[in-house]
Design a protein around this motif. Structure first.
Motif, PDB file in Angstrom:
ATOM      1  N   UNK A 125       0.797  -1.209  -0.026  1.00 26.85           N
ATOM      2  CA  UNK A 125       0.120   0.106  -0.022  1.00 26.85           C
ATOM      3  C   UNK A 125       0.955   1.302   0.126  1.00 26.85           C
ATOM      4  N   UNK A 126       1.900   1.304   0.714  1.00 29.80           N
ATOM      5  CA  UNK A 126       2.559   2.321   0.972  1.00 29.80           C
ATOM      6  C   UNK A 126       3.568   2.730  -0.337  1.00 29.80           C
ATOM      7  N   UNK A 127       3.534   1.667  -1.535  1.00 30.32           N
ATOM      8  CA  UNK A 127       4.197   1.968  -2.676  1.00 30.32           C
ATOM      9  C   UNK A 127       3.272   2.227  -3.760  1.00 30.32           C
ATOM     10  N   UNK A 128       2.065   2.398  -3.268  1.00 31.61           N
ATOM     11  CA  UNK A 128       0.761   2.596  -4.383  1.00 31.61           C
ATOM     12  C   UNK A 128       0.801   3.882  -5.047  1.00 31.61           C
ATOM     13  N   UNK A 129       0.520   3.956  -6.185  1.00 35.42           N
ATOM     14  CA  UNK A 129       0.022   5.206  -6.936  1.00 35.42           C
ATOM     15  C   UNK A 129      -1.561   5.212  -7.187  1.00 35.42           C
ATOM     16  N   UNK A 130      -2.160   6.314  -6.651  1.00 38.44           N
ATOM     17  CA  UNK A 130      -3.683   6.244  -6.463  1.00 38.44           C
ATOM     18  C   UNK A 130      -3.910   7.257  -7.489  1.00 38.44           C
ATOM     19  N   UNK A 131      -5.133   7.052  -8.169  1.00 41.29           N
ATOM     20  CA  UNK A 131      -5.741   7.539  -9.484  1.00 41.29           C
ATOM     21  C   UNK A 131      -6.940   8.210  -9.229  1.00 41.29           C
ATOM     22  N   UNK A 132      -6.952   9.306  -9.408  1.00 40.54           N
ATOM     23  CA  UNK A 132      -8.040  10.390  -9.619  1.00 40.54           C
ATOM     24  C   UNK A 132      -8.815  10.198 -10.791  1.00 40.54           C
ATOM     25  N   UNK A 133      -8.174  10.239 -11.996  1.00 36.49           N
ATOM     26  CA  UNK A 133      -8.430  10.231 -13.336  1.00 36.49           C
ATOM     27  C   UNK A 133      -7.658   8.839 -13.989  1.00 36.49           C
ATOM     28  N   UNK A 134      -8.338   8.478 -15.119  1.00 38.83           N
ATOM     29  CA  UNK A 134      -7.843   7.349 -15.861  1.00 38.83           C
ATOM     30  C   UNK A 134      -6.603   7.870 -16.754  1.00 38.83           C
ATOM     31  N   UNK A 135      -5.433   7.114 -16.648  1.00 40.57           N
ATOM     32  CA  UNK A 135      -4.212   7.364 -17.416  1.00 40.57           C
ATOM     33  C   UNK A 135      -3.681   6.020 -17.849  1.00 40.57           C
ATOM     34  N   UNK A 136      -3.343   5.721 -18.939  1.00 39.83           N
ATOM     35  CA  UNK A 136      -2.837   4.578 -19.712  1.00 39.83           C
ATOM     36  C   UNK A 136      -1.456   4.851 -20.111  1.00 39.83           C
ATOM     37  N   UNK A 137      -0.597   4.358 -19.135  1.00 40.29           N
ATOM     38  CA  UNK A 137       0.772   4.729 -19.131  1.00 40.29           C
ATOM     39  C   UNK A 137       1.331   4.268 -20.606  1.00 40.29           C
TER      40      UNK A 137
ATOM     41  N   UNK B  87       5.304   0.091 -17.378  1.00 38.49           N
ATOM     42  CA  UNK B  87       4.987   1.183 -18.092  1.00 38.49           C
ATOM     43  C   UNK B  87       3.776   0.824 -19.141  1.00 38.49           C
ATOM     44  N   UNK B  88       3.265  -0.150 -19.234  1.00 39.13           N
ATOM     45  CA  UNK B  88       1.963  -0.363 -19.779  1.00 39.13           C
ATOM     46  C   UNK B  88       0.811  -0.230 -18.905  1.00 39.13           C
ATOM     47  N   UNK B  89       0.663  -0.061 -17.597  1.00 38.56           N
ATOM     48  CA  UNK B  89      -0.154  -0.166 -16.765  1.00 38.56           C
ATOM     49  C   UNK B  89      -1.191   1.068 -17.185  1.00 38.56           C
ATOM     50  N   UNK B  90      -2.477   0.475 -16.716  1.00 34.16           N
ATOM     51  CA  UNK B  90      -3.524   1.380 -17.001  1.00 34.16           C
ATOM     52  C   UNK B  90      -4.396   1.633 -15.880  1.00 34.16           C
ATOM     53  N   UNK B  91      -4.189   2.993 -15.253  1.00 35.20           N
ATOM     54  CA  UNK B  91      -4.830   3.389 -14.246  1.00 35.20           C
ATOM     55  C   UNK B  91      -6.580   3.904 -14.543  1.00 35.20           C
ATOM     56  N   UNK B  92      -7.160   3.237 -13.892  1.00 37.89           N
ATOM     57  CA  UNK B  92      -8.767   3.542 -14.306  1.00 37.89           C
ATOM     58  C   UNK B  92      -9.270   4.818 -13.844  1.00 37.89           C
ATOM     59  N   UNK B  93      -8.917   5.437 -12.760  1.00 33.64           N
ATOM     60  CA  UNK B  93      -9.549   6.628 -12.212  1.00 33.64           C
ATOM     61  C   UNK B  93     -10.593   6.022 -11.277  1.00 33.64           C
ATOM     62  N   UNK B  94     -10.889   7.273 -10.081  1.00 31.38           N
ATOM     63  CA  UNK B  94     -11.896   7.034  -9.273  1.00 31.38           C
ATOM     64  C   UNK B  94     -13.076   7.221  -9.765  1.00 31.38           C
ATOM     65  N   UNK B  95     -14.118   6.279  -9.612  1.00 25.14           N
ATOM     66  CA  UNK B  95     -15.590   6.480  -9.928  1.00 25.14           C
ATOM     67  C   UNK B  95     -16.300   7.279  -8.987  1.00 25.14           C
ATOM     68  N   UNK B  96     -16.745   8.441  -9.589  1.00 25.13           N
ATOM     69  CA  UNK B  96     -17.538   9.224  -8.390  1.00 25.13           C
ATOM     70  C   UNK B  96     -18.802   9.629  -9.049  1.00 25.13           C
TER      71      UNK B  96
END
Length: 476
Positions: free
Chosen positions: A29-41, A460-469
């Protein structure tokens, strides 16, 4: 994908890294990157990095104590503050980032995005109830530029504590009379306003930076003040070996940047001739946030002398070119970037993230060094947060005459939670309500994390989905 701590995975192609994803351990958890919006690296081809508190993480509280003590000394030597000021001590359990200083009343405020006051300190004393409402009707303070100064960065932590310390000291001076504007001092009853005191402290902090005193002291003892993370070289190497580009964009000058980056990236086993070889482009003196607007004069830096020279000047050596100033359009053109294919990583919420998102197409990764600590305390206080949410829900459902008891319980719970983070609480919230800082993280940062080196844990292919609000009516 995640890399095991201490693992020996090499820097192969993105395809080979992706093949390992199913066999790797979950990201801590302390190494995680948290996503507010989607980004495909996969679509990010250019990675930009700030230096201070991003690539270079200062060790706390040692670095804060250094700045605190240097500023005290300058107040005494240059602004004629009494020698007793030198006895003030830094307490790392007091300050948090993102507070507002009210120059009219000498108070530190934590507010939400609308200026509603969540916490108010006068010196080290908490103001509440009628005392608070007398100063701030409706418990609201708007962001007035002439009146409010926002402690945006981790460089402001020492300043936050020093302001509170001096207010506390002045309030308790035997020869001082506290007024609504400040203090009447000595037998002559000379007025020292809160605004004047703030300007003195601000002037001291500016002096430390403008005259490089803080930087000089840091360079003299790099091991004491700067954290080295062995993952940093891996992060930069993997990005460049994938065919993507990296750039350094910092407000610091060449002299300091060269000392810091040499310390972070060069060692005896390093194959690179210079730390500059880890970047395709290096820009110092960026003057963010102006960089994202009109920018400044774009020049080259003579890395031997540190002097700024015209772009058409002939380099006196074969080292990679270092630039000074410019704007985001110029940098994008030099890189061959379109805009959305750039991700900029920085710690300054206003200068690195908000202005970047408002004025450019670059994506952002906000670095919040306090995040690991905030998460650890938040985990411990998870049950209390659930209780507060339940109390607020019930309070909203009972008759008005029955709400007082619930409100007292909520108030006591918020205080208990805040004190578990720091004397001034969490940087992100007070109880269940987001602070101004927390609201802006949610609104403006595409991604956020505790360390830029956490990029090492992701493909570097990771897809961040983003927070669903969802809006309240969509939750029914």
């Amino acid at each position: 994908m995640a890399f095991q701590d201490g693992g020996s995975i090499g820097y192969g192609s993105d395809d080979s890294l992706q093949d390992l994803a199913d066999r790797s351990s979950p990201i801590l958890k302390q190494s995680k990157i948290f996503d507010n919006r989607g980004i495909h690296l996969e679509k990010i081809q250019f990675y930009g990095f700030d230096m201070d508190y991003t690539l270079c993480e200062y060790i706390s509280p040692e670095f804060d104590i250094l700045a605190f003590n240097l500023a005290k000394e300058f107040l005494v030597s240059s602004f004629s503050y009494p020698q007793e000021i030198l006895k003030l001590e830094y307490n790392p359990e007091f300050p948090c980032r993102g507070l507002w200083f009210d120059k009219e009343h000498g108070n530190l405020l934590k507010v939400d995005q609308f200026g509603r006051i969540l916490m108010c300190c006068h010196g080290f004393r908490l103001l509440e109830g009628e005392e608070l409402r007398k100063l701030y009707p409706h418990k609201i303070q708007r962001k007035e530029e002439k009146r409010i100064y926002i402690m945006n960065t981790l460089f402001n932590i020492a300043e936050t504590h020093l302001l509170a310390s001096i207010v506390h000291y002045m309030d308790n001076r035997e020869d001082a009379m506290v007024t609504t504007e400040g203090w009447l001092l000595g037998s002559e009853k000379k007025l020292k306003t809160f605004k004047q005191m703030f300007e003195d402290v601000r002037g001291s902090i500016d002096y430390l930076h403008d005259e490089k005193l803080l930087k000089q002291k840091t360079v003299e003892n790099l091991e004491k003040y700067i954290k080295k993370d062995e993952r940093l070289i891996g992060v930069l190497t993997r990005i460049r070996e994938s065919g993507r580009k990296t750039f350094l964009l910092t407000n610091s000058d060449w002299w300091y940047t060269n000392h810091i980056m040499t310390f972070l990236l060069q060692n005896n086993s390093n194959e690179k001739e210079s730390w500059l070889d880890y970047f395709d482009l290096t820009i110092v003196d960026a003057c963010k946030p102006t960089f994202f607007n009109k920018g400044t004069n774009f020049k080259m830096v003579d890395t031997c002398t540190g002097e700024k020279v015209d772009l058409n000047s002939k380099p006196v050596h074969e080292r990679p070119v270092v630039y000074s100033g410019g704007d985001h359009h110029t940098v994008s053109n030099l890189l061959g970037a379109d805009g959305p294919d750039v991700m900029y990583c920085g710690d300054h919420l206003h200068a690195d993230v908000v202005k970047c998102r408002k004025l450019s197409e670059w994506r952002t990764l906000l670095i919040v060094p306090e995040l690991e600590y905030e998460m650890s305390v938040g985990l411990e206080q998870g049950e209390l947060m659930n209780q507060l949410q339940n109390l607020e829900r019930i309070c909203g459902q009972v008759e008005p005459e029955d709400q007082d008891g619930f409100r007292r319980r909520i108030k006591d719970g918020v205080k208990k939670m805040d004190r578990s983070f720091a004397k001034t609480g969490s940087i992100f919230r007070a109880g269940t309500r987001l602070s101004y800082f927390g609201s802006n993280v949610l609104a403006w940062a595409d991604l956020y994390t505790g360390s830029v080196c956490n990029l090492y844990s992701y493909s570097l292919q990771h897809r961040f989905i983003g927070t669903q609000i969802l809006l309240p009516h969509e939750l029914q």
